[in-house]
Design an enzyme around this catalytic site. Structure first.
Site, PDB file in Angstrom:
ATOM      1  CG  HIS A   1      -1.885  -1.056   1.369  1.00 29.07           C
ATOM      2  ND1 HIS A   1      -2.081  -1.773   2.518  1.00 29.07           N
ATOM      3  CD2 HIS A   1      -2.751  -1.567   0.459  1.00 29.07           C
ATOM      4  CE1 HIS A   1      -3.034  -2.668   2.332  1.00 29.07           C
ATOM      5  NE2 HIS A   1      -3.459  -2.579   1.090  1.00 29.07           N
TER       6      HIS A   1
ATOM      7  CE  LYS B   1     -14.794  -6.189   2.764  1.00 25.56           C
ATOM      8  NZ  LYS B   1     -13.579  -5.589   2.188  1.00 25.56           N
TER       9      LYS B   1
ATOM     10  NE  ARG C   1      -2.622  -7.320  -4.457  1.00 20.77           N
ATOM     11  CZ  ARG C   1      -3.417  -7.284  -3.403  1.00 20.77           C
ATOM     12  NH1 ARG C   1      -2.927  -7.482  -2.216  1.00 20.77           N
ATOM     13  NH2 ARG C   1      -4.708  -7.086  -3.542  1.00 20.77           N
TER      14      ARG C   1
ATOM     15  CB  SER D   1      -4.326  -6.825   4.304  1.00 25.85           C
ATOM     16  OG  SER D   1      -3.829  -5.580   3.884  1.00 25.85           O
TER      17      SER D   1
HETATM   18  P1  ADP Z   1      -9.291  -4.493  -0.620  1.00 26.63           P
HETATM   19  O1  ADP Z   1     -10.090  -4.187   0.583  1.00 26.63           O
HETATM   20  O2  ADP Z   1      -9.962  -4.130  -1.920  1.00 26.63           O
HETATM   21  O3  ADP Z   1      -8.614  -5.835  -0.610  1.00 26.63           O
HETATM   22  P2  ADP Z   1      -6.854  -3.395   0.254  1.00 26.63           P
HETATM   23  O4  ADP Z   1      -7.119  -2.567   1.439  1.00 26.63           O
HETATM   24  O5  ADP Z   1      -6.188  -4.705   0.480  1.00 26.63           O
HETATM   25  O6  ADP Z   1      -8.150  -3.464  -0.618  1.00 26.63           O
HETATM   26  O7  ADP Z   1      -5.963  -2.593  -0.778  1.00 26.63           O
HETATM   27  C1  ADP Z   1      -6.318  -1.333  -1.285  1.00 26.63           C
HETATM   28  C2  ADP Z   1      -5.670  -1.158  -2.636  1.00 26.63           C
HETATM   29  O8  ADP Z   1      -4.290  -1.455  -2.533  1.00 26.63           O
HETATM   30  C3  ADP Z   1      -6.221  -2.087  -3.727  1.00 26.63           C
HETATM   31  O9  ADP Z   1      -6.235  -1.382  -4.944  1.00 26.63           O
HETATM   32  C4  ADP Z   1      -5.202  -3.199  -3.792  1.00 26.63           C
HETATM   33  O10 ADP Z   1      -5.148  -3.807  -5.066  1.00 26.63           O
HETATM   34  C5  ADP Z   1      -3.939  -2.407  -3.515  1.00 26.63           C
HETATM   35  N1  ADP Z   1      -2.866  -3.253  -2.989  1.00 26.63           N
HETATM   36  C6  ADP Z   1      -2.901  -4.065  -1.913  1.00 26.63           C
HETATM   37  N2  ADP Z   1      -1.711  -4.691  -1.744  1.00 26.63           N
HETATM   38  C7  ADP Z   1      -0.903  -4.261  -2.756  1.00 26.63           C
HETATM   39  C8  ADP Z   1       0.452  -4.551  -3.152  1.00 26.63           C
HETATM   40  N3  ADP Z   1       1.207  -5.424  -2.482  1.00 26.63           N
HETATM   41  N4  ADP Z   1       0.948  -3.927  -4.257  1.00 26.63           N
HETATM   42  C9  ADP Z   1       0.158  -3.055  -4.945  1.00 26.63           C
HETATM   43  N5  ADP Z   1      -1.110  -2.744  -4.636  1.00 26.63           N
HETATM   44  C10 ADP Z   1      -1.640  -3.332  -3.549  1.00 26.63           C
END
Ligand code: ADP
Length: 159
Positions: free
Chosen positions: A17, A41, A90, A128
């Site tokens: 992130h 959620k 990703r 996450s």
């Molecule tokens: P979600 O609740 O949609 O899973 P996240 O909170 O995990 O979203 O992530 C928010 C954003 O960050 C999303 O666009 C996700 O694709 C991106 N993201 C999460 N991890 C990575 C990573 N390792 N590299 C690039 N983008 C990421």
């Protein structure tokens, strides 16, 4: 001067992130990190805990702001005058999901554009949910999340 939103659950924030925020803040004038609050959620960290962690992490960056949001993301974007939604990609699974989401958001508000940033290869396996699981089993997550997040995860699972 284009402001962008970076929405997500951030449960918890990871180096993946942060990499997206760090790069997006050099492209857009302001980045508004928007932490989703969805009562349907089950999060590991409360909205306030996620907000506190994220605020501490982005403290050094003067054009990055953190918000909580329990409404539609395009409505929130409109409210604060942001024109772009930034999403990290990703892999093809992310792309497929994010593409559908972008089409839906466009149909809700045609003035808001989605911009995809591909992950830095260093972070493409970071997610996450995997980090939560690893931490719950006592695995070493120190290379995946900032120190403050690692400490909070260790606190959650110390019992
Ligand atoms: P979600 O609740 O949609 O899973 P996240 O909170 O995990 O979203 O992530 C928010 C954003 O960050 C999303 O666009 C996700 O694709 C991106 N993201 C999460 N991890 C990575 C990573 N390792 N590299 C690039 N983008 C990421």
């Amino acid at each position: 001067m284009i402001s962008a939103l970076f929405p997500g659950s951030f449960d918890p924030p990871t180096y993946g992130h942060l990499n997206i925020i760090e790069r997006a803040r050099l492209i857009f004038s302001e980045i508004h990190v928007v932490i989703a609050v969805n009562s349907a959620k089950n999060y590991l960290f409360s909205a306030q805990e996620r907000e506190q962690m994220m605020k501490k992490i982005v403290e050094p960056w003067d054009n990055v702001y953190v918000h909580l949001c329990d409404s539609l993301i395009v409505d929130f974007a409109k409210k604060i005058g942001a024109k772009v939604l930034v999403r990290g990609i990703r892999n093809m699974a992310d792309f497929s999901y994010e593409f559908d989401l972008s089409v839906m958001n466009k149909s809700l508000d045609s003035e808001i554009e989605t911009v995809f940033l591909p992950t830095d290869p260093k972070y493409f396996v970071l997610k996450s949910s995997g980090i939560r699981e690893l931490a719950s089993l006592g695995g070493d997550i120190s290379t995946m999340v900032p120190k403050i997040v690692a400490e909070e995860l260790n606190k959650k699972f110390k019992d």
